[in-house]
Design a protein around this motif. Structure first.
Motif, PDB file in Angstrom:
ATOM      1  N   ASN A 147       2.752   9.930  -9.848  1.00  0.00           N
ATOM      2  CA  ASN A 147       2.017   9.803 -11.107  1.00  0.00           C
ATOM      3  C   ASN A 147       0.520   9.963 -10.831  1.00  0.00           C
ATOM      4  N   PRO A 148       0.085  11.163 -10.447  1.00  0.00           N
ATOM      5  CA  PRO A 148      -1.298  11.349  -9.977  1.00  0.00           C
ATOM      6  C   PRO A 148      -2.389  11.068 -11.009  1.00  0.00           C
ATOM      7  N   THR A 149      -2.057  11.067 -12.291  1.00  0.00           N
ATOM      8  CA  THR A 149      -3.092  10.803 -13.295  1.00  0.00           C
ATOM      9  C   THR A 149      -3.176   9.318 -13.665  1.00  0.00           C
ATOM     10  N   GLU A 150      -2.221   8.527 -13.205  1.00  0.00           N
ATOM     11  CA  GLU A 150      -2.208   7.091 -13.510  1.00  0.00           C
ATOM     12  C   GLU A 150      -3.223   6.347 -12.633  1.00  0.00           C
ATOM     13  N   LEU A 151      -3.854   5.344 -13.215  1.00  0.00           N
ATOM     14  CA  LEU A 151      -4.707   4.448 -12.442  1.00  0.00           C
ATOM     15  C   LEU A 151      -3.833   3.313 -11.924  1.00  0.00           C
ATOM     16  N   ALA A 163      -4.716   7.184  -1.753  1.00  0.00           N
ATOM     17  CA  ALA A 163      -4.353   8.039  -0.617  1.00  0.00           C
ATOM     18  C   ALA A 163      -5.288   7.775   0.572  1.00  0.00           C
ATOM     19  N   ALA A 164      -6.566   7.605   0.311  1.00  0.00           N
ATOM     20  CA  ALA A 164      -7.526   7.347   1.390  1.00  0.00           C
ATOM     21  C   ALA A 164      -7.233   6.011   2.074  1.00  0.00           C
ATOM     22  N   ILE A 165      -6.932   4.992   1.278  1.00  0.00           N
ATOM     23  CA  ILE A 165      -6.611   3.678   1.842  1.00  0.00           C
ATOM     24  C   ILE A 165      -5.319   3.752   2.649  1.00  0.00           C
ATOM     25  N   ALA A 166      -4.284   4.371   2.074  1.00  0.00           N
ATOM     26  CA  ALA A 166      -3.001   4.483   2.769  1.00  0.00           C
ATOM     27  C   ALA A 166      -3.146   5.261   4.074  1.00  0.00           C
ATOM     28  N   ILE A 188       0.846  -1.201   0.000  1.00  0.00           N
ATOM     29  CA  ILE A 188       0.000   0.000   0.000  1.00  0.00           C
ATOM     30  C   ILE A 188       0.879   1.247   0.000  1.00  0.00           C
ATOM     31  N   THR A 189       1.959   1.222   0.791  1.00  0.00           N
ATOM     32  CA  THR A 189       2.896   2.351   0.808  1.00  0.00           C
ATOM     33  C   THR A 189       3.503   2.564  -0.582  1.00  0.00           C
ATOM     34  N   GLY A 190       3.874   1.470  -1.244  1.00  0.00           N
ATOM     35  CA  GLY A 190       4.435   1.574  -2.597  1.00  0.00           C
ATOM     36  C   GLY A 190       3.423   2.132  -3.583  1.00  0.00           C
ATOM     37  N   ALA A 191       2.184   1.665  -3.493  1.00  0.00           N
ATOM     38  CA  ALA A 191       1.135   2.170  -4.393  1.00  0.00           C
ATOM     39  C   ALA A 191       0.889   3.652  -4.137  1.00  0.00           C
ATOM     40  N   TYR A 192       0.909   4.053  -2.863  1.00  0.00           N
ATOM     41  CA  TYR A 192       0.713   5.461  -2.520  1.00  0.00           C
ATOM     42  C   TYR A 192       1.852   6.315  -3.098  1.00  0.00           C
ATOM     43  N   SER A 193       3.081   5.873  -2.906  1.00  0.00           N
ATOM     44  CA  SER A 193       4.227   6.619  -3.436  1.00  0.00           C
ATOM     45  C   SER A 193       4.136   6.759  -4.953  1.00  0.00           C
TER      46      SER A 193
END
Length: 192
Positions: free
Chosen positions: A128-132, A150-153, A118-123
């Motif tokens: 890359n804020p526009t990437e899904l 961000a909400a999950i992290a 989750i930390t890696g996905a958040y980083s």
């Protein structure tokens, strides 16, 4: 004694048939003859609990299972001494911390490996804020946008911090002599 990991925490196996077998008792499953009993158990998610022999003259009041390098270790409590209570509080914190939580109606695994993912996905989502983000959840594949990641992290981070805050408060209370039993530790205001 065997245990299996459920929702990030070790749980003693009660010896009952595992769901794989219980769902269809007529189903045949080939187990290679060369597998040892230990290999068979591990293949079905069961691990032998690492036990320490009881000291002579000691009677275990209770025990908990903690993670020891990916294997379950039994921690016996003989007397509710300060050291035993502190160890119990740490084990309880780890159990709650890694036991998962619900975010927006979805179950989130909070085991240490999942926390790292989750930390890696958040980083990644911040860079890359526009990437899904494609992520494999317990329920299957999901596509998440940066605000959802961000909400999950944030929820997972808050959960972990709340667990450590309860353990810290208990450690202080144990040191002060105001928490003196395992039951008080178990009944503390743990998140979840």
């Amino acid at each position: 004694m065997y245990a299996r990991k459920l929702n990030g925490a070790w749980e003693e196996w009660d010896g009952k048939p595992l769901p794989f077998f219980a769902s269809d008792p007529t189903q045949k499953f080939h187990v290679p003859q060369e597998w040892s009993e230990e290999e068979k158990m591990v293949r079905f998610g069961l691990h032998r609990v690492i036990e320490t022999p009881l000291p002579v003259g000691k009677l275990s009041l209770s025990h908990t299972l903690v993670d020891d390098g990916g294997k379950p270790r039994k921690i016996d409590v003989f007397e509710e001494t300060e050291a035993a209570l502190l160890a119990w509080a740490a084990a309880k914190r780890w159990q709650v911390e890694t036991g998962g939580l619900i975010v927006a109606g979805s179950a989130i695994d909070t085991g240490r490996e999942s926390q790292s993912m989750i930390t890696g996905a958040y980083s990644y989502s911040q860079a890359n804020p526009t990437e899904l983000i494609r992520f494999k959840a317990a329920s299957g594949w999901v596509t998440l946008d940066a605000p959802t990641v961000a909400a999950i992290a944030t929820a997972v981070g808050a959960h972990v911090q709340a667990c450590f805050a309860v353990e810290e408060a208990l450690a202080t209370a144990i040191g002060a002599g105001t928490v003196t039993t395992i039951a008080e530790i178990d009944a503390a205001n743990w998140p979840g």
